[in-house]
Motif scaffolding. Structure first.
Motif, PDB file in Angstrom:
ATOM      1  N   ASP A  96     -80.425  -6.915  44.949  1.00  0.00           N
ATOM      2  CA  ASP A  96     -79.791  -8.105  44.396  1.00  0.00           C
ATOM      3  C   ASP A  96     -79.941  -9.313  45.324  1.00  0.00           C
ATOM      4  OD1 ASP A  96     -78.332  -9.411  42.427  1.00  0.00           O
ATOM      5  OD2 ASP A  96     -76.546  -8.159  42.656  1.00  0.00           O
ATOM      6  N   VAL A  99     -74.883 -12.373  45.782  1.00  0.00           N
ATOM      7  CA  VAL A  99     -73.858 -11.353  45.524  1.00  0.00           C
ATOM      8  C   VAL A  99     -72.475 -11.895  45.875  1.00  0.00           C
ATOM      9  CG1 VAL A  99     -73.048  -9.058  46.167  1.00  0.00           C
ATOM     10  CG2 VAL A  99     -75.500  -9.503  45.896  1.00  0.00           C
ATOM     11  N   SER A 114     -70.521  -9.833  40.848  1.00  0.00           N
ATOM     12  CA  SER A 114     -71.703  -8.975  40.811  1.00  0.00           C
ATOM     13  C   SER A 114     -71.209  -7.568  40.474  1.00  0.00           C
ATOM     14  CB  SER A 114     -72.396  -8.985  42.169  1.00  0.00           C
ATOM     15  OG  SER A 114     -72.782 -10.303  42.524  1.00  0.00           O
ATOM     16  N   CYS A 137     -69.116  -4.936  42.695  1.00  0.00           N
ATOM     17  CA  CYS A 137     -69.759  -4.363  43.879  1.00  0.00           C
ATOM     18  C   CYS A 137     -68.757  -4.006  44.971  1.00  0.00           C
ATOM     19  CB  CYS A 137     -70.841  -5.297  44.412  1.00  0.00           C
ATOM     20  SG  CYS A 137     -70.223  -6.914  44.955  1.00  0.00           S
ATOM     21  N   ALA A 217     -73.582 -10.520  36.312  1.00  0.00           N
ATOM     22  CA  ALA A 217     -72.963 -11.428  37.282  1.00  0.00           C
ATOM     23  C   ALA A 217     -72.773 -12.738  36.538  1.00  0.00           C
ATOM     24  CB  ALA A 217     -73.834 -11.608  38.519  1.00  0.00           C
ATOM     25  N   THR A 220     -71.731 -16.522  39.501  1.00  0.00           N
ATOM     26  CA  THR A 220     -72.450 -16.563  40.772  1.00  0.00           C
ATOM     27  C   THR A 220     -73.517 -17.646  40.660  1.00  0.00           C
ATOM     28  OG1 THR A 220     -74.247 -15.027  40.212  1.00  0.00           O
ATOM     29  CG2 THR A 220     -72.168 -14.039  40.959  1.00  0.00           C
TER      30      THR A 220
END
Length: 250
Positions: A96, A99, A114, A137, A217, A220
């Motif tokens: 990724d 993040v 994320s 995450c 996501a 972001t």
């Protein structure tokens, strides 16, 4: 040559079934993928380790079908799945960028971070009734059950906490990490917890579930929405069980 009425009826019936099958394919716009899931021989530690021996021989799927928009950077997300008599196990591996993870409350808006998601229909009799398990995450989960009609209770935090989650990143990732970053999320879902909300076709050889795996996501610097099983609906979203792929337990 003249056909008997019985033979004619069989031909018409077959043609009708064939037409229905073709309509179902057209609804999704493609053939849905199939994933074969092996049985786990012994308990494993849930720690987010993609490289531990139990996962090494398990085939992965790729979450590479982007919908809604084409992101500037396309993360590569993979997932694997196993089962035993009491649980199903899922692990994600994500290569990724950009993040971020700020949601720490169970059933909070983890999709804005994320995150990876597993939507699954565990009752073979009702494949349009599904759970959506979304985990950012940092390891914060959201679990919902979506029956039709909506007459069942919603999963409560006490039950959601029974899902054991391992993750490679801290619970909070803020500010956003812009550079390349690989992260993992792994979890064990107890089947008896799911049975508080739905009838379950318990995994064993020959049992089929419907499901999709997602990478998301939303808030972001690189928003994106990706799926394992393609979604070709005019207004694409994740909550479309008619586009789920097939899980075959071995």
């Amino acid at each position: 040559m003249r056909l008997s009425k019985a033979v004619t009826g069989i031909i018409i019936l077959f043609a009708g079934f064939n037409a229905i099958a073709q309509v179902n394919r057209l609804d999704s716009g493609t053939f849905s993928p199939v994933y074969n899931i092996g049985r786990l021989k012994h308990a494993i530690k849930i720690d987010g380790n993609w490289d531990k021996p139990e996962w090494k021989k398990v085939k992965s799927i790729e979450i590479i079908n982007f919908i809604r928009m084409e992101p500037e950077f396309r993360p590569l997300a993979q997932a694997k799945m196993m089962y035993d008599s009491e649980n199903v196990y899922v692990i994600f591996h994500v290569q990724d960028r950009n993040v971020r993870s700020v949601t720490t409350e169970i059933n909070g808006p983890v999709w804005k971070d994320s995150a990876v998601e597993f939507f699954f229909s565990p009752n073979a009799e009702f494949p349009l009734n599904f759970f959506n398990l979304e985990v950012n995450c940092g390891g914060t989960p959201l679990l919902e059950y979506n029956p039709n009609p909506r007459i069942s209770p919603k999963p409560v935090p006490g039950d959601i906490k029974k899902i054991e989650i391992g993750h490679s990143l801290p619970k909070i990732v803020d500010p956003e990490i812009s550079g390349p970053l690989t992260w993992t999320v792994e979890y064990r879902i107890p089947l008896n917890m799911l049975e508080n909300y739905s009838k379950i076709s318990r995994p064993k050889k020959g049992v089929i579930w419907k499901a999709n795996f997602y990478k998301i996501a939303e808030i972001t610097s690189n928003p994106h929405y990706a799926s394992w099983s393609p979604i070709t609906h005019p207004k694409p979203q994740f909550h479309l069980p008619q586009y789920f792929g097939t899980l075959k337990f071995q």
